[in-house]
Design a protein around this motif. Structure first.
Motif, PDB file in Angstrom:
ATOM      1  N   UNK A  37      14.069   3.070  11.116  1.00  0.00           N
ATOM      2  CA  UNK A  37      14.009   1.955  11.067  1.00  0.00           C
ATOM      3  C   UNK A  37      13.208   1.036   9.963  1.00  0.00           C
ATOM      4  N   UNK A  38      11.810   2.165   9.321  1.00  0.00           N
ATOM      5  CA  UNK A  38      11.422   2.029   8.335  1.00  0.00           C
ATOM      6  C   UNK A  38      11.777   1.835   7.180  1.00  0.00           C
ATOM      7  N   UNK A  39      12.664   3.068   6.402  1.00  0.00           N
ATOM      8  CA  UNK A  39      13.686   3.309   5.217  1.00  0.00           C
ATOM      9  C   UNK A  39      14.820   1.784   5.872  1.00  0.00           C
ATOM     10  N   UNK A  40      15.202   1.897   6.801  1.00  0.00           N
ATOM     11  CA  UNK A  40      16.277   0.796   6.805  1.00  0.00           C
ATOM     12  C   UNK A  40      15.554  -1.000   6.004  1.00  0.00           C
ATOM     13  N   UNK A  41      14.450  -0.925   6.806  1.00  0.00           N
ATOM     14  CA  UNK A  41      13.439  -2.631   6.527  1.00  0.00           C
ATOM     15  C   UNK A  41      12.419  -2.158   4.509  1.00  0.00           C
ATOM     16  N   UNK A  42      12.810  -1.107   4.767  1.00  0.00           N
ATOM     17  CA  UNK A  42      11.131  -1.079   3.065  1.00  0.00           C
ATOM     18  C   UNK A  42      12.855  -1.285   2.600  1.00  0.00           C
ATOM     19  N   UNK A  43      13.735  -0.743   2.017  1.00  0.00           N
ATOM     20  CA  UNK A  43      14.054  -1.085   0.949  1.00  0.00           C
ATOM     21  C   UNK A  43      14.862  -2.345   0.642  1.00  0.00           C
ATOM     22  N   UNK A  44      14.754  -3.337   1.800  1.00  0.00           N
ATOM     23  CA  UNK A  44      15.359  -4.693   1.297  1.00  0.00           C
ATOM     24  C   UNK A  44      13.671  -5.345   1.024  1.00  0.00           C
ATOM     25  N   UNK A  45      12.406  -4.946   0.921  1.00  0.00           N
ATOM     26  CA  UNK A  45      11.717  -5.445   0.636  1.00  0.00           C
ATOM     27  C   UNK A  45      10.552  -5.433  -0.293  1.00  0.00           C
ATOM     28  N   UNK A  46      10.032  -6.729  -1.087  1.00  0.00           N
ATOM     29  CA  UNK A  46       9.855  -5.730  -1.960  1.00  0.00           C
ATOM     30  C   UNK A  46       8.503  -6.346  -2.462  1.00  0.00           C
ATOM     31  N   UNK A  47       6.798  -6.293  -2.176  1.00  0.00           N
ATOM     32  CA  UNK A  47       5.437  -7.285  -3.160  1.00  0.00           C
ATOM     33  C   UNK A  47       5.952  -7.011  -4.709  1.00  0.00           C
ATOM     34  N   UNK A  48       5.139  -8.922  -4.824  1.00  0.00           N
ATOM     35  CA  UNK A  48       4.904  -8.614  -5.871  1.00  0.00           C
ATOM     36  C   UNK A  48       3.279  -8.867  -6.336  1.00  0.00           C
ATOM     37  N   UNK A  49       2.207 -10.001  -7.112  1.00  0.00           N
ATOM     38  CA  UNK A  49       1.593 -10.078  -7.255  1.00  0.00           C
ATOM     39  C   UNK A  49       0.918 -11.418  -6.514  1.00  0.00           C
ATOM     40  N   UNK A  50       1.972 -12.657  -6.543  1.00  0.00           N
ATOM     41  CA  UNK A  50       2.042 -13.569  -6.230  1.00  0.00           C
ATOM     42  C   UNK A  50       1.917 -13.396  -4.521  1.00  0.00           C
ATOM     43  N   UNK A  51       3.301 -12.437  -3.820  1.00  0.00           N
ATOM     44  CA  UNK A  51       4.081 -13.051  -2.751  1.00  0.00           C
ATOM     45  C   UNK A  51       3.497 -10.538  -2.666  1.00  0.00           C
ATOM     46  N   UNK A  52       2.630 -10.905  -2.007  1.00  0.00           N
ATOM     47  CA  UNK A  52       3.024  -9.104  -1.918  1.00  0.00           C
ATOM     48  C   UNK A  52       3.109  -8.970  -0.462  1.00  0.00           C
ATOM     49  N   UNK A  53       3.389  -7.573   0.004  1.00  0.00           N
ATOM     50  CA  UNK A  53       4.027  -7.076   1.026  1.00  0.00           C
ATOM     51  C   UNK A  53       2.662  -6.625   2.120  1.00  0.00           C
ATOM     52  N   UNK A  54       2.649  -6.248   2.684  1.00  0.00           N
ATOM     53  CA  UNK A  54       1.738  -6.692   3.936  1.00  0.00           C
ATOM     54  C   UNK A  54       2.240  -5.553   5.209  1.00  0.00           C
ATOM     55  N   UNK A  55       1.641  -4.588   4.869  1.00  0.00           N
ATOM     56  CA  UNK A  55       1.735  -2.708   5.191  1.00  0.00           C
ATOM     57  C   UNK A  55       0.900  -2.809   6.619  1.00  0.00           C
ATOM     58  N   UNK A  56       1.536  -2.366   7.852  1.00  0.00           N
ATOM     59  CA  UNK A  56       0.666  -2.393   8.652  1.00  0.00           C
ATOM     60  C   UNK A  56       1.543  -0.686   9.046  1.00  0.00           C
ATOM     61  N   UNK A  57       0.248  -0.235   9.533  1.00  0.00           N
ATOM     62  CA  UNK A  57      -0.090   1.205  10.658  1.00  0.00           C
ATOM     63  C   UNK A  57      -0.861   1.248  11.577  1.00  0.00           C
ATOM     64  N   UNK A  58      -0.197   1.732  12.392  1.00  0.00           N
ATOM     65  CA  UNK A  58      -0.876   1.771  13.736  1.00  0.00           C
ATOM     66  C   UNK A  58      -0.989   3.467  13.983  1.00  0.00           C
ATOM     67  N   UNK A  59      -1.987   3.707  14.565  1.00  0.00           N
ATOM     68  CA  UNK A  59      -2.223   5.470  15.464  1.00  0.00           C
ATOM     69  C   UNK A  59      -3.027   4.924  16.800  1.00  0.00           C
ATOM     70  N   UNK A  60      -3.222   5.849  17.591  1.00  0.00           N
ATOM     71  CA  UNK A  60      -3.347   5.659  18.931  1.00  0.00           C
ATOM     72  C   UNK A  60      -4.735   5.167  18.894  1.00  0.00           C
TER      73      UNK A  60
END
Length: 116
Positions: free
Chosen positions: A13-36
């Motif tokens: 799922x990560x790779x499938x979503x990640x290949x479609x989105x790209x962040x720039x300086x005007x519209x950056x990518x908000x990446x989320x990580x969660x652990x326990x």
């Protein structure tokens, strides 16, 4: 064995979503990580490969990884984005299902009037 399947499906799922989105300086990518124990978010400019801002339950000194604290992390990263004059972001849920803590973080960002 079941744990490996869960990790495999998240990575797909990560790779499938990640290949479609790209962040720039005007519209950056908000990446989320969660652990326990924690949840973290970063605003990333993929053109220059730099992290513009970050927030987490560790930085905010929140003791639990729950929905309320994920909402607070979302609000904090949105305030940092506003300080950088960013009004719109691209949401990278990092393969996690849009439910629970991930949804709460996104709602916290939206509450501060940042468009996702």
């Amino acid at each position: 064995m079941a744990k490996n399947k869960k990790i495999e499906s998240r990575n797909k799922r990560k790779l499938r979503v990640r290949k479609k989105i790209f962040g720039t300086d005007k519209i950056p990518r908000l990446s989320v990580y969660k652990s326990n124990k924690n949840i973290s978010a970063q605003l990333i400019d993929d053109l220059s490969g730099k992290t513009l801002a970050s927030s987490s339950t560790i930085i905010l000194k929140l003791d639990a990884n729950n929905i309320e604290n994920a909402f607070k992390v979302g609000q904090d990263i949105a305030k940092k984005a506003k300080a950088l004059k960013i009004e719109r972001i691209v949401f990278d849920r990092n393969g996690y299902i849009y439910h629970g803590k991930i949804k709460a973080l996104a709602d916290g960002v939206r509450k501060e009037n940042i468009n996702i």
